[in-house]
Design a protein around this motif. Structure first.
Motif, PDB file in Angstrom:
ATOM      1  N   THR A 240     -10.466 -12.996  -8.240  1.00  0.00           N
ATOM      2  CA  THR A 240     -11.904 -13.327  -7.575  1.00  0.00           C
ATOM      3  C   THR A 240     -12.588 -13.631  -7.700  1.00  0.00           C
ATOM      4  OG1 THR A 240     -11.820 -10.654  -7.894  1.00  0.00           O
ATOM      5  CG2 THR A 240     -10.307 -11.641  -6.549  1.00  0.00           C
TER       6      THR A 240
ATOM      7  N   ASN B 265     -15.213  -8.296   0.445  1.00  0.00           N
ATOM      8  CA  ASN B 265     -14.858  -9.953  -0.476  1.00  0.00           C
ATOM      9  C   ASN B 265     -13.403 -10.027  -0.277  1.00  0.00           C
ATOM     10  OD1 ASN B 265     -15.104 -12.512  -1.435  1.00  0.00           O
ATOM     11  ND2 ASN B 265     -14.703 -11.403  -3.518  1.00  0.00           N
TER      12      ASN B 265
ATOM     13  N   TYR C 202       0.940  -1.055  -0.097  1.00  0.00           N
ATOM     14  CA  TYR C 202      -0.008  -0.216   0.269  1.00  0.00           C
ATOM     15  C   TYR C 202       0.982   1.152   0.584  1.00  0.00           C
ATOM     16  CZ  TYR C 202      -3.341  -3.847   0.913  1.00  0.00           C
ATOM     17  OH  TYR C 202      -4.468  -4.389   0.927  1.00  0.00           O
TER      18      TYR C 202
ATOM     19  N   TYR D  22      -0.874  -2.553  -4.592  1.00  0.00           N
ATOM     20  CA  TYR D  22      -2.084  -2.097  -4.938  1.00  0.00           C
ATOM     21  C   TYR D  22      -2.606  -0.743  -4.907  1.00  0.00           C
ATOM     22  CZ  TYR D  22      -4.360  -6.991  -3.025  1.00  0.00           C
ATOM     23  OH  TYR D  22      -4.602  -8.022  -3.672  1.00  0.00           O
TER      24      TYR D  22
ATOM     25  N   TRP E 289     -10.436  -2.951  12.998  1.00  0.00           N
ATOM     26  CA  TRP E 289     -11.785  -2.577  12.658  1.00  0.00           C
ATOM     27  C   TRP E 289     -11.985  -3.055  12.626  1.00  0.00           C
ATOM     28  CZ3 TRP E 289     -13.243  -5.903   8.548  1.00  0.00           C
ATOM     29  CH2 TRP E 289     -13.614  -5.803   7.385  1.00  0.00           C
TER      30      TRP E 289
ATOM     31  N   VAL F 160     -10.871  -9.032   1.207  1.00  0.00           N
ATOM     32  CA  VAL F 160      -9.787  -7.976   2.347  1.00  0.00           C
ATOM     33  C   VAL F 160      -9.623  -8.396   3.726  1.00  0.00           C
ATOM     34  CG1 VAL F 160     -10.165  -5.845   2.830  1.00  0.00           C
ATOM     35  CG2 VAL F 160     -12.339  -6.141   0.920  1.00  0.00           C
TER      36      VAL F 160
ATOM     37  N   PRO G 220     -15.470 -12.043  -8.270  1.00  0.00           N
ATOM     38  CA  PRO G 220     -16.320 -11.872  -8.767  1.00  0.00           C
ATOM     39  C   PRO G 220     -15.520 -10.942 -10.139  1.00  0.00           C
ATOM     40  CG  PRO G 220     -15.903 -10.926  -7.111  1.00  0.00           C
ATOM     41  CD  PRO G 220     -15.546 -11.725  -6.516  1.00  0.00           C
ATOM     42  N   GLU G 221     -14.395 -10.996 -10.479  1.00  0.00           N
ATOM     43  CA  GLU G 221     -13.623 -11.366 -11.096  1.00  0.00           C
ATOM     44  C   GLU G 221     -14.125 -12.722 -12.574  1.00  0.00           C
ATOM     45  OE1 GLU G 221     -12.144  -8.938 -12.788  1.00  0.00           O
ATOM     46  OE2 GLU G 221     -12.196  -8.330 -10.568  1.00  0.00           O
TER      47      GLU G 221
ATOM     48  N   PHE H  56      -6.159  -7.498 -11.070  1.00  0.00           N
ATOM     49  CA  PHE H  56      -7.426  -8.999 -10.840  1.00  0.00           C
ATOM     50  C   PHE H  56      -7.170  -9.697 -12.777  1.00  0.00           C
ATOM     51  CE2 PHE H  56      -7.997  -5.049  -8.436  1.00  0.00           C
ATOM     52  CZ  PHE H  56      -8.049  -5.877  -6.901  1.00  0.00           C
TER      53      PHE H  56
ATOM     54  N   GLU I 106     -19.098  -1.556   0.912  1.00  0.00           N
ATOM     55  CA  GLU I 106     -18.611  -1.847   0.447  1.00  0.00           C
ATOM     56  C   GLU I 106     -16.872  -1.644   0.809  1.00  0.00           C
ATOM     57  OE1 GLU I 106     -17.758  -3.312  -3.566  1.00  0.00           O
ATOM     58  OE2 GLU I 106     -16.400  -4.739  -3.053  1.00  0.00           O
ATOM     59  N   PHE I 107     -16.186  -2.776   1.236  1.00  0.00           N
ATOM     60  CA  PHE I 107     -14.465  -2.038   1.313  1.00  0.00           C
ATOM     61  C   PHE I 107     -13.539  -3.277   0.357  1.00  0.00           C
ATOM     62  CE2 PHE I 107     -15.866  -1.045   5.600  1.00  0.00           C
ATOM     63  CZ  PHE I 107     -15.252  -1.039   6.732  1.00  0.00           C
ATOM     64  N   GLY I 108     -13.096  -2.242   0.007  1.00  0.00           N
ATOM     65  CA  GLY I 108     -11.913  -3.125  -0.911  1.00  0.00           C
ATOM     66  C   GLY I 108     -12.368  -3.155  -1.512  1.00  0.00           C
ATOM     67  N   ALA I 109     -12.541  -2.197  -3.000  1.00  0.00           N
ATOM     68  CA  ALA I 109     -13.531  -3.056  -4.194  1.00  0.00           C
ATOM     69  C   ALA I 109     -12.758  -3.037  -5.097  1.00  0.00           C
ATOM     70  CB  ALA I 109     -14.618  -1.776  -4.908  1.00  0.00           C
ATOM     71  N   GLY I 110     -11.421  -3.602  -5.459  1.00  0.00           N
ATOM     72  CA  GLY I 110     -10.943  -4.176  -6.298  1.00  0.00           C
ATOM     73  C   GLY I 110     -10.735  -3.276  -7.532  1.00  0.00           C
TER      74      GLY I 110
ATOM     75  N   ALA J 152      -5.673  -9.738   2.976  1.00  0.00           N
ATOM     76  CA  ALA J 152      -4.621  -8.554   1.555  1.00  0.00           C
ATOM     77  C   ALA J 152      -4.559  -7.454   3.501  1.00  0.00           C
ATOM     78  CB  ALA J 152      -5.861  -7.729   0.726  1.00  0.00           C
TER      79      ALA J 152
ATOM     80  N   PHE K 204      -4.105 -12.873  -9.755  1.00  0.00           N
ATOM     81  CA  PHE K 204      -5.100 -13.476  -9.555  1.00  0.00           C
ATOM     82  C   PHE K 204      -6.173 -12.951  -9.876  1.00  0.00           C
ATOM     83  CE2 PHE K 204      -4.443 -10.099  -6.905  1.00  0.00           C
ATOM     84  CZ  PHE K 204      -5.549  -9.634  -6.769  1.00  0.00           C
TER      85      PHE K 204
HETATM   86  C1  LIG Z   1      -6.974  -9.237  -3.181  1.00  0.00           C
HETATM   87  S1  LIG Z   1      -8.430  -7.672  -3.009  1.00  0.00           S
HETATM   88  C2  LIG Z   1      -9.766  -8.422  -3.149  1.00  0.00           C
HETATM   89  C3  LIG Z   1     -10.364  -7.171  -3.813  1.00  0.00           C
HETATM   90  C4  LIG Z   1     -12.686  -6.738  -4.408  1.00  0.00           C
HETATM   91  N1  LIG Z   1     -13.118  -7.056  -2.938  1.00  0.00           N
HETATM   92  C5  LIG Z   1     -12.353  -8.676  -5.267  1.00  0.00           C
HETATM   93  O1  LIG Z   1     -12.770  -9.201  -4.534  1.00  0.00           O
HETATM   94  O2  LIG Z   1     -12.433  -8.673  -6.927  1.00  0.00           O
HETATM   95  C6  LIG Z   1      -8.209  -6.274  -1.883  1.00  0.00           C
HETATM   96  C7  LIG Z   1      -8.423  -5.324  -1.596  1.00  0.00           C
HETATM   97  O3  LIG Z   1      -8.890  -5.352  -0.300  1.00  0.00           O
HETATM   98  C8  LIG Z   1      -7.907  -3.748  -0.116  1.00  0.00           C
HETATM   99  N2  LIG Z   1      -7.421  -3.010   1.105  1.00  0.00           N
HETATM  100  C9  LIG Z   1      -7.022  -4.080   1.581  1.00  0.00           C
HETATM  101  N3  LIG Z   1      -7.258  -4.103   2.971  1.00  0.00           N
HETATM  102  C10 LIG Z   1      -8.186  -2.649   3.318  1.00  0.00           C
HETATM  103  C11 LIG Z   1      -8.910  -1.512   4.503  1.00  0.00           C
HETATM  104  N4  LIG Z   1      -8.208  -1.658   5.288  1.00  0.00           N
HETATM  105  N5  LIG Z   1      -9.655  -1.024   3.481  1.00  0.00           N
HETATM  106  C12 LIG Z   1     -10.147  -1.283   2.716  1.00  0.00           C
HETATM  107  N6  LIG Z   1      -9.845  -1.527   1.603  1.00  0.00           N
HETATM  108  C13 LIG Z   1      -8.705  -2.068   2.239  1.00  0.00           C
HETATM  109  C14 LIG Z   1      -7.080  -3.839  -0.993  1.00  0.00           C
HETATM  110  O4  LIG Z   1      -6.645  -1.923  -2.076  1.00  0.00           O
HETATM  111  C15 LIG Z   1      -7.474  -4.212  -2.310  1.00  0.00           C
HETATM  112  O5  LIG Z   1      -8.528  -3.425  -3.221  1.00  0.00           O
END
Ligand SMILES: C[S@@+](CC[C@H](N)C(=O)[O-])C[C@H]1O[C@@H](n2cnc3c(N)ncnc32)[C@H](O)[C@@H]1O
Length: 392
Positions: free
Chosen positions: A68, A170, A46, A53, A241, A172, A70-71, A60, A98-102, A175, A66
């Motif tokens: 995921t 998803n 980060y 990332y 978190w 997250v 949804p991909e 993706f 949504e956290f970490g929306a990729g 990561a 890799f």
């Molecule tokens: C493996 S990717 C998954 C992306 C997406 N959710 C998917 O399933 O395709 C991990 C994602 O989580 C984000 N991420 C990791 N830690 C996080 C946090 N504490 N808060 C928000 N986003 C986070 C990364 O930046 C990245 O977008």
């Protein structure tokens, strides 16, 4: 060990990694000569503009490192939307967070299906650490659901409190930066990153109190002490978190989907090198120091720890099941049936996607779904077939 068919990174990629390594070395110099593994992972993934990332690399999908769920298939978002829509229906002024929306693909799929079901949330909030990914997510939404863009907002911080929401994460948790430990001469040590002769290297140092406390709690939970040279990880970020999510919600449901195990399986004696894995162009690597910035670094999730932290934060643990069970209970068979077509190729693709999402040998069992609730006493679809809370 590196994969035998590992593609050689390009000159530009190597240059990019060298810049990141230089900044990591600077951090190491400014600390006591080492940084713990979570600090290293935070920087490698980060660091603004340089981390895996945070930089512009395609991560993706087939052209990335890799894939995921949804991909892999729109069926994932469409099915998840059935559960989400049911929850939203019993909330006032609901939001989806949504956290970490990729790449943004899950957000698009969910919004499309929620609109079709007449259950759009008032707002769709995205919390994303990576500025580069935020931009991609925005483009994805502009391209696929432009009329819903005004409902989507990107937040740098969680709202203070008072939201009724479904929270989705998803892949997250895997990561998030983890601490690594190793048993050496009978003592739990911190596995850290240092440098020697210009190269990053893993070293052991005395474990800090928080790490020691976490590892001792694991040993007492699983009823045995770790063997000599046993290595593994703990995620000390999940507690804070989850507490911040709990504080933000008035009423809500949190759905976390990720690969992981209950604690007794996570820390099996034979898993003596831990669960941490790296990904580069669909190859699995076990060296987290290999070209930082070019490879994803992850660790499996200890779902027993997530459940404990959640309950300490105040959540009720609603459900824990496999991805296959969750999707089947949320209506995957009905959704697939509605998409049956005469076109053999399309039919084959659909069947293949269902297999990868649900078969035990693919994502079906390795991926788990955990559901948490706060002030929410209605049904959450997805956990009706099998609920494995008692295994945690
Ligand atoms: C493996 S990717 C998954 C992306 C997406 N959710 C998917 O399933 O395709 C991990 C994602 O989580 C984000 N991420 C990791 N830690 C996080 C946090 N504490 N808060 C928000 N986003 C986070 C990364 O930046 C990245 O977008």
């Amino acid at each position: 060990m590196l994969a035998l068919d590992l593609p050689e990174p390009s000159r530009e990629e190597k240059q990019h990694s060298a810049e990141l390594v230089a900044s990591i070395k600077k951090e190491i110099d400014q600390s006591a000569g080492w940084i713990n593994f979570a600090e290293y992972m935070q920087l490698a993934l980060y660091s603004p503009g340089l981390g895996y990332y945070a930089a512009g690399k395609q991560k993706f999908g087939e052209a990335g490192d890799f894939i995921t769920a949804p991909e892999l298939s729109p069926l994932f978002a469409q099915t998840l939307a059935q559960s989400v829509s049911h929850i939203l229906a019993s909330m006032d002024q609901p939001s989806v967070i949504e956290f970490g929306a990729g790449s943004g693909i899950l957000a698009c799929g969910l919004l499309k299906e929620l609109e079709r079901l007449g259950q759009l949330p008032n707002q769709y909030l995205i919390i994303e650490l990576s500025a580069e990914l935020k931009q991609r997510q925005q483009q994805q939404i502009e391209q696929h659901v432009p009329h819903l863009l005004e409902r989507v907002k990107w937040l740098d911080y969680l709202p203070e409190q008072g939201l009724n929401a479904v929270v989705i994460a998803n892949e997250v948790l895997d990561a998030m930066p983890v601490r690594r430990f190793v048993k050496q001469d009978g003592i739990i040590c911190d596995l850290c990153v240092s440098q020697e002769a210009g190269q990053l290297k893993l070293v052991t140092t005395e474990a800090t109190e928080d790490l020691l406390y976490a590892v001792n709690s694991i040993e007492s939970d699983i009823g045995r002490t770790f063997d000599e040279a046993y290595q593994s990880e703990v995620n000390l970020n999940i507690g804070p978190w989850l507490t911040s999510i709990y504080n933000m919600l008035d009423r809500g449901v949190v759905l976390m989907i990720d690969y992981g195990y209950p604690r007794t399986e996570y820390y099996l004696p034979e898993r003596s090198m831990g669960t941490s894995m790296c990904y580069y162009r669909h190859r699995t690597l076990d060296n987290p120091l290999w070209y930082p910035g070019l490879q994803d670094i992850t660790a499996f999730v200890d779902f027993s720890a997530v459940g404990d932290y959640a309950q300490t934060a105040g959540f009720e643990l609603y459900g824990y099941t496999s991805q296959a069970n969750f999707l089947l209970d949320s209506g995957l068979p009905r959704i697939v049936e509605a998409q049956f077509s005469e076109d053999n190729r399309q039919q084959l693709e659909l069947t293949q996607q269902v297999k990868i999402l649900t078969l035990p040998t693919e994502m079906g069992e390795r991926f788990k779904v955990m559901g948490l609730t706060k002030n929410f006493h209605s049904h959450v679809p997805g956990f009706g077939l099998r609920n494995f809370i008692s295994s945690l």
